[in-house]
Design a protein around this motif. Sequence first.
Motif, PDB file in Angstrom:
ATOM      1  N   ASN A 171       0.808  -1.218   0.000  1.00 15.29           N
ATOM      2  CA  ASN A 171       0.000   0.000   0.000  1.00 15.29           C
ATOM      3  C   ASN A 171       0.843   1.270   0.000  1.00 15.29           C
ATOM      4  O   ASN A 171       0.684   2.157   0.838  1.00 15.29           O
ATOM      5  N   ASN A 172       1.770   1.320  -0.952  1.00  8.37           N
ATOM      6  CA  ASN A 172       2.523   2.535  -1.230  1.00  8.37           C
ATOM      7  C   ASN A 172       2.404   2.831  -2.720  1.00  8.37           C
ATOM      8  O   ASN A 172       1.441   2.393  -3.368  1.00  8.37           O
ATOM      9  N   LYS A 173       3.339   3.558  -3.294  1.00 12.78           N
ATOM     10  CA  LYS A 173       3.328   3.878  -4.717  1.00 12.78           C
ATOM     11  C   LYS A 173       4.675   3.515  -5.343  1.00 12.78           C
ATOM     12  O   LYS A 173       5.194   4.230  -6.193  1.00 12.78           O
ATOM     13  N   LEU A 174       5.221   2.410  -4.907  1.00 14.19           N
ATOM     14  CA  LEU A 174       6.534   1.983  -5.381  1.00 14.19           C
ATOM     15  C   LEU A 174       6.439   1.381  -6.779  1.00 14.19           C
ATOM     16  O   LEU A 174       5.430   0.767  -7.144  1.00 14.19           O
ATOM     17  N   THR A 175       7.496   1.527  -7.534  1.00 17.59           N
ATOM     18  CA  THR A 175       7.538   1.035  -8.905  1.00 17.59           C
ATOM     19  C   THR A 175       8.719   0.090  -9.086  1.00 17.59           C
ATOM     20  O   THR A 175       9.530  -0.106  -8.179  1.00 17.59           O
ATOM     21  N   GLY A 176       8.812  -0.494 -10.282  1.00 13.15           N
ATOM     22  CA  GLY A 176       9.945  -1.347 -10.600  1.00 13.15           C
ATOM     23  C   GLY A 176       9.558  -2.804 -10.741  1.00 13.15           C
ATOM     24  O   GLY A 176       8.427  -3.208 -10.476  1.00 13.15           O
ATOM     25  N   ALA A 177      10.531  -3.587 -11.157  1.00 13.89           N
ATOM     26  CA  ALA A 177      10.324  -5.021 -11.367  1.00 13.89           C
ATOM     27  C   ALA A 177      10.672  -5.803 -10.105  1.00 13.89           C
ATOM     28  O   ALA A 177      11.446  -5.344  -9.263  1.00 13.89           O
ATOM     29  N   VAL A 178      10.091  -6.992 -10.014  1.00 12.58           N
ATOM     30  CA  VAL A 178      10.357  -7.883  -8.893  1.00 12.58           C
ATOM     31  C   VAL A 178      11.351  -8.943  -9.366  1.00 12.58           C
ATOM     32  O   VAL A 178      11.041  -9.748 -10.235  1.00 12.58           O
ATOM     33  N   SER A 179      12.527  -8.942  -8.778  1.00  9.24           N
ATOM     34  CA  SER A 179      13.605  -9.808  -9.260  1.00  9.24           C
ATOM     35  C   SER A 179      13.598 -11.168  -8.571  1.00  9.24           C
ATOM     36  O   SER A 179      12.907 -11.390  -7.573  1.00  9.24           O
ATOM     37  N   GLU A 180      14.415 -12.057  -9.095  1.00 15.91           N
ATOM     38  CA  GLU A 180      14.571 -13.376  -8.487  1.00 15.91           C
ATOM     39  C   GLU A 180      15.160 -13.279  -7.090  1.00 15.91           C
ATOM     40  O   GLU A 180      14.873 -14.105  -6.223  1.00 15.91           O
ATOM     41  N   ASP A 181      15.972 -12.257  -6.847  1.00 12.95           N
ATOM     42  CA  ASP A 181      16.529 -12.060  -5.509  1.00 12.95           C
ATOM     43  C   ASP A 181      15.418 -11.862  -4.479  1.00 12.95           C
ATOM     44  O   ASP A 181      15.545 -12.282  -3.329  1.00 12.95           O
ATOM     45  N   TYR A 182      14.335 -11.224  -4.902  1.00 16.77           N
ATOM     46  CA  TYR A 182      13.197 -11.052  -4.003  1.00 16.77           C
ATOM     47  C   TYR A 182      12.623 -12.410  -3.607  1.00 16.77           C
ATOM     48  O   TYR A 182      12.285 -12.645  -2.449  1.00 16.77           O
ATOM     49  N   TYR A 183      12.507 -13.280  -4.579  1.00 22.27           N
ATOM     50  CA  TYR A 183      11.963 -14.608  -4.287  1.00 22.27           C
ATOM     51  C   TYR A 183      12.832 -15.351  -3.285  1.00 22.27           C
ATOM     52  O   TYR A 183      12.334 -15.935  -2.313  1.00 22.27           O
ATOM     53  N   ASN A 184      14.137 -15.321  -3.488  1.00 24.36           N
ATOM     54  CA  ASN A 184      15.044 -16.052  -2.616  1.00 24.36           C
ATOM     55  C   ASN A 184      14.949 -15.583  -1.178  1.00 24.36           C
ATOM     56  O   ASN A 184      15.094 -16.367  -0.235  1.00 24.36           O
ATOM     57  N   LYS A 185      14.698 -14.287  -0.988  1.00 27.65           N
ATOM     58  CA  LYS A 185      14.569 -13.746   0.358  1.00 27.65           C
ATOM     59  C   LYS A 185      13.134 -13.845   0.867  1.00 27.65           C
ATOM     60  O   LYS A 185      12.898 -14.247   2.016  1.00 27.65           O
ATOM     61  N   ALA A 186      12.176 -13.498   0.018  1.00 28.37           N
ATOM     62  CA  ALA A 186      10.784 -13.385   0.445  1.00 28.37           C
ATOM     63  C   ALA A 186      10.192 -14.711   0.896  1.00 28.37           C
ATOM     64  O   ALA A 186       9.319 -14.741   1.762  1.00 28.37           O
ATOM     65  N   ARG A 187      10.660 -15.824   0.330  1.00 27.49           N
ATOM     66  CA  ARG A 187      10.055 -17.108   0.692  1.00 27.49           C
ATOM     67  C   ARG A 187      10.472 -17.592   2.072  1.00 27.49           C
ATOM     68  O   ARG A 187       9.934 -18.577   2.573  1.00 27.49           O
ATOM     69  N   ILE A 188      11.414 -16.888   2.719  1.00 31.64           N
ATOM     70  CA  ILE A 188      11.842 -17.316   4.062  1.00 31.64           C
ATOM     71  C   ILE A 188      11.564 -16.247   5.116  1.00 31.64           C
ATOM     72  O   ILE A 188      11.934 -16.420   6.274  1.00 31.64           O
ATOM     73  N   ILE A 189      10.905 -15.139   4.748  1.00 29.41           N
ATOM     74  CA  ILE A 189      10.609 -14.099   5.733  1.00 29.41           C
ATOM     75  C   ILE A 189       9.161 -13.666   5.582  1.00 29.41           C
ATOM     76  O   ILE A 189       8.492 -13.966   4.599  1.00 29.41           O
ATOM     77  N   GLY A 190       8.661 -12.928   6.583  1.00 33.16           N
ATOM     78  CA  GLY A 190       7.389 -12.256   6.446  1.00 33.16           C
ATOM     79  C   GLY A 190       7.546 -11.145   5.419  1.00 33.16           C
ATOM     80  O   GLY A 190       8.437 -10.300   5.555  1.00 33.16           O
ATOM     81  N   PHE A 191       6.689 -11.132   4.399  1.00 34.37           N
ATOM     82  CA  PHE A 191       6.961 -10.301   3.227  1.00 34.37           C
ATOM     83  C   PHE A 191       5.665  -9.873   2.573  1.00 34.37           C
ATOM     84  O   PHE A 191       4.757 -10.679   2.383  1.00 34.37           O
ATOM     85  N   ASP A 192       5.567  -8.577   2.234  1.00 38.35           N
ATOM     86  CA  ASP A 192       4.399  -8.112   1.485  1.00 38.35           C
ATOM     87  C   ASP A 192       4.757  -6.803   0.793  1.00 38.35           C
ATOM     88  O   ASP A 192       5.105  -5.824   1.449  1.00 38.35           O
ATOM     89  N   CYS A 206       5.063 -14.732  -7.714  1.00 44.61           N
ATOM     90  CA  CYS A 206       4.688 -13.470  -7.097  1.00 44.61           C
ATOM     91  C   CYS A 206       3.233 -13.110  -7.358  1.00 44.61           C
ATOM     92  O   CYS A 206       2.619 -12.380  -6.600  1.00 44.61           O
ATOM     93  N   ASP A 207       2.670 -13.636  -8.431  1.00 42.27           N
ATOM     94  CA  ASP A 207       1.310 -13.310  -8.829  1.00 42.27           C
ATOM     95  C   ASP A 207       0.325 -14.079  -7.945  1.00 42.27           C
ATOM     96  O   ASP A 207       0.685 -14.982  -7.206  1.00 42.27           O
ATOM     97  N   GLN A 208      -0.936 -13.694  -8.026  1.00 42.81           N
ATOM     98  CA  GLN A 208      -1.954 -14.415  -7.265  1.00 42.81           C
ATOM     99  C   GLN A 208      -1.946 -15.880  -7.661  1.00 42.81           C
ATOM    100  O   GLN A 208      -1.937 -16.227  -8.841  1.00 42.81           O
ATOM    101  N   GLY A 209      -1.967 -16.728  -6.657  1.00 40.47           N
ATOM    102  CA  GLY A 209      -1.946 -18.156  -6.900  1.00 40.47           C
ATOM    103  C   GLY A 209      -0.548 -18.743  -6.879  1.00 40.47           C
ATOM    104  O   GLY A 209      -0.388 -19.955  -6.871  1.00 40.47           O
ATOM    105  N   GLY A 210       0.479 -17.892  -6.865  1.00 39.42           N
ATOM    106  CA  GLY A 210       1.853 -18.372  -6.797  1.00 39.42           C
ATOM    107  C   GLY A 210       2.257 -18.702  -5.372  1.00 39.42           C
ATOM    108  O   GLY A 210       1.458 -18.640  -4.444  1.00 39.42           O
TER     109      GLY A 210
END
Length: 247
Positions: A171-192, A206-210
């Motif tokens: 719920n901000n206005k951030l832009t940009g692409a979501v990289s594979e590095d995000y996945y490697n970190k996000a799957r082991i932490i609380g992330f949104d 990263c998409d709904q259902g993923g």
Amino acid sequence: MKFTLPFVLVLLGLVSVCSAQVPTNQRLSLVDLYASTNGASWTVSANWLVGDPCANFWHGLTCDGSEIREIQLPNNNLRGAIPSSFTNLVHLQIVDLRNNQLTGALPAFTSTTSPNIVQINLSQNQFAGSIPDYITLSTLAVLDLHENQLTGDLPTWFTALTNLNQFYLQNNKLTGAVSEDYYNKARIIGFDISDNMLTCPLPPWCDQGGELDGRCYPCTICTTYETDVDSDTFCNYFDNCPFDPNF
């Protein structure tokens, strides 16, 4: 009555500990915060501006001797900007100023100003601008900035913070692409990072259902031909959507 030398030295030591005060520049940082966020209208401001912050138990502060370790003033009607002098509070471990009406830029914490900081919660305010580079905050475990007005690219430095276990920017206005590095970190932490203006297409995880169940959804894409809510709900929320002939 006679006292032995060791007893006198111990007594003097206790007096010294009891009389230790918060350094002047740190007390002034708190006074700045009070003044710049309309402290007179805080919901609770018990003892603020009275003598020494730690000795007089200013509301929301937790101290260890004369060292201010925590400042927790959530839901307390703070209105205005956090002053730059706030980073003079070099012993802070926890900053919790969520759910107020704070505006302006986020504090520029660094390993020099905040070498022991563990938790930063500035969510549900009105901070604007980009997110500072917090890559040097090696002790940081929780960063919660959700529901502000933050802009700029998604930060990439967070993936290097080995102690980070909660990271919330939704719920901000951030832009940009979501990289594979995000996945490697996000799957082991609380992330949104959902409900921003992220670049399409989103990775499948990263998409709904993923695997992350929509925690970075949606992305901002629509055609120039379809702008009604049924064809693309995001066109109602984001202007200047890029044209994509493959959408």
